[in-house]
Design a protein around this motif. Structure first.
Motif, short mmCIF file in Angstrom:
data_model
loop_
_atom_site.label_atom_id
_atom_site.label_comp_id
_atom_site.label_asym_id
_atom_site.label_seq_id
_atom_site.Cartn_x
_atom_site.Cartn_y
_atom_site.Cartn_z
N GLY A 99 0.43 -11.32 33.77
CA GLY A 99 1.68 -12.02 33.56
C GLY A 99 2.26 -11.66 32.21
N ALA A 100 3.56 -11.59 32.14
CA ALA A 100 4.22 -11.14 30.92
C ALA A 100 4.23 -12.20 29.83
N TYR A 101 4.06 -13.47 30.19
CA TYR A 101 4.20 -14.55 29.22
C TYR A 101 2.83 -15.15 28.87
N SER A 102 2.69 -15.53 27.60
CA SER A 102 1.47 -16.21 27.17
C SER A 102 1.77 -17.10 25.98
N VAL A 103 0.95 -18.14 25.84
CA VAL A 103 1.00 -19.03 24.68
C VAL A 103 -0.30 -18.83 23.92
N VAL A 104 -0.16 -18.47 22.64
CA VAL A 104 -1.31 -18.18 21.81
C VAL A 104 -1.39 -19.21 20.70
N ALA A 105 -2.57 -19.81 20.49
CA ALA A 105 -2.78 -20.80 19.44
C ALA A 105 -2.96 -20.10 18.10
N ALA A 106 -2.97 -20.88 17.03
CA ALA A 106 -3.12 -20.34 15.68
C ALA A 106 -4.46 -19.63 15.51
N SER A 107 -5.46 -20.05 16.26
CA SER A 107 -6.79 -19.43 16.19
C SER A 107 -6.84 -18.08 16.89
N GLY A 108 -5.81 -17.76 17.67
CA GLY A 108 -5.78 -16.50 18.42
C GLY A 108 -6.17 -16.67 19.88
N ASN A 109 -6.61 -17.86 20.25
CA ASN A 109 -6.97 -18.13 21.64
C ASN A 109 -5.72 -18.20 22.50
N ILE A 110 -5.79 -17.59 23.68
CA ILE A 110 -4.68 -17.66 24.63
C ILE A 110 -4.85 -18.95 25.43
N LEU A 111 -3.89 -19.86 25.25
CA LEU A 111 -3.97 -21.16 25.92
C LEU A 111 -3.55 -21.08 27.38
N LYS A 112 -2.52 -20.28 27.66
CA LYS A 112 -2.05 -20.14 29.03
C LYS A 112 -1.33 -18.81 29.15
N ARG A 113 -1.47 -18.19 30.31
CA ARG A 113 -0.83 -16.90 30.58
C ARG A 113 -0.35 -16.91 32.02
N GLY A 114 0.80 -16.26 32.27
CA GLY A 114 1.28 -16.23 33.63
C GLY A 114 2.54 -15.41 33.80
N HIS A 115 3.00 -15.38 35.05
CA HIS A 115 4.19 -14.62 35.41
C HIS A 115 5.47 -15.43 35.24
N ASP A 116 5.36 -16.76 35.28
CA ASP A 116 6.52 -17.64 35.21
C ASP A 116 6.51 -18.38 33.87
N LEU A 117 7.57 -18.22 33.09
CA LEU A 117 7.64 -18.82 31.76
C LEU A 117 7.59 -20.34 31.82
N ALA A 118 8.26 -20.94 32.79
CA ALA A 118 8.28 -22.40 32.90
C ALA A 118 6.86 -22.96 33.08
N ARG A 119 6.07 -22.30 33.89
CA ARG A 119 4.68 -22.76 34.12
C ARG A 119 3.83 -22.55 32.88
N VAL A 120 4.07 -21.48 32.15
CA VAL A 120 3.31 -21.22 30.93
C VAL A 120 3.65 -22.26 29.86
N LEU A 121 4.92 -22.65 29.80
CA LEU A 121 5.35 -23.64 28.80
C LEU A 121 4.86 -25.05 29.14
N ASN A 122 4.35 -25.25 30.34
CA ASN A 122 3.79 -26.56 30.71
C ASN A 122 2.58 -26.93 29.86
N VAL A 123 2.02 -25.99 29.14
CA VAL A 123 0.90 -26.28 28.27
C VAL A 123 1.32 -27.27 27.17
N PHE A 124 2.62 -27.36 26.88
CA PHE A 124 3.12 -28.28 25.87
C PHE A 124 3.53 -29.64 26.43
N GLU A 125 3.41 -29.81 27.74
CA GLU A 125 3.75 -31.10 28.35
C GLU A 125 2.69 -32.12 27.97
N PRO A 126 3.12 -33.35 27.71
CA PRO A 126 2.14 -34.38 27.35
C PRO A 126 1.26 -34.71 28.56
N THR A 127 -0.02 -34.90 28.30
CA THR A 127 -0.94 -35.26 29.38
C THR A 127 -0.98 -36.78 29.53
#
Length: 128
Positions: free
Chosen positions: A94-122
């Motif tokens: 997938g072209a999109y990913s969210v990377v934390a300050a530590s360098g860990n990839i939190l989420k990766r995928g083909h759809d940006l909206a789904r990747v950005l769901n990592v920031f949704e409150p649980t």
């Protein structure tokens, strides 16, 4: 006789020869960018996090191989998160990913909206 201005023999023609290496060189200098739809999705999340007083600043980098939206708590710090668009990985992980300050990839995928769901409150269960 070859007409060098038109690239044709003996007169009028529409064929112009362009060396392939020039085209490849020009294509390599074009940087990867976020389009309007992608920026809209990213800035919607950013605005919500600023309103929650979690984030305060951002930076956008358009590099040759990827585009990076970095989020900061303070301007002088390292980014808390980086939202990366890497077109070379589009067919694989997938072209999109969210990377934390530590360098860990939190989420990766083909759809940006789904990747950005990592920031949704649980949702949490609250005891009565």
């Amino acid at each position: 006789m070859v007409d060098r201005a038109n690239g044709a023999e003996g007169g009028e023609g529409s064929a112009i020869l362009i060396p392939l290496q020039d085209i490849r060189r020009d294509r390599e200098t074009i940087s990867v960018t976020f389009d309007r739809r992608e920026l809209d999705q990213i800035l919607r999340v950013y605005g919500r996090m600023v309103a929650a007083n979690e984030w305060r600043d951002y930076a956008i980098d358009h590099l040759q191989d990827r585009a990076v939206f970095s989020v900061f708590r303070r301007t002088s710090e390292v980014p808390l998160f980086q939202i990366v668009k890497n077109p070379k990985l589009a067919r694989k992980q997938g072209a999109y990913s969210v990377v934390a300050a530590s360098g860990n990839i939190l989420k990766r995928g083909h759809d940006l909206a789904r990747v950005l769901n990592v920031f949704e409150p649980t949702l949490r269960l609250v005891g009565a």
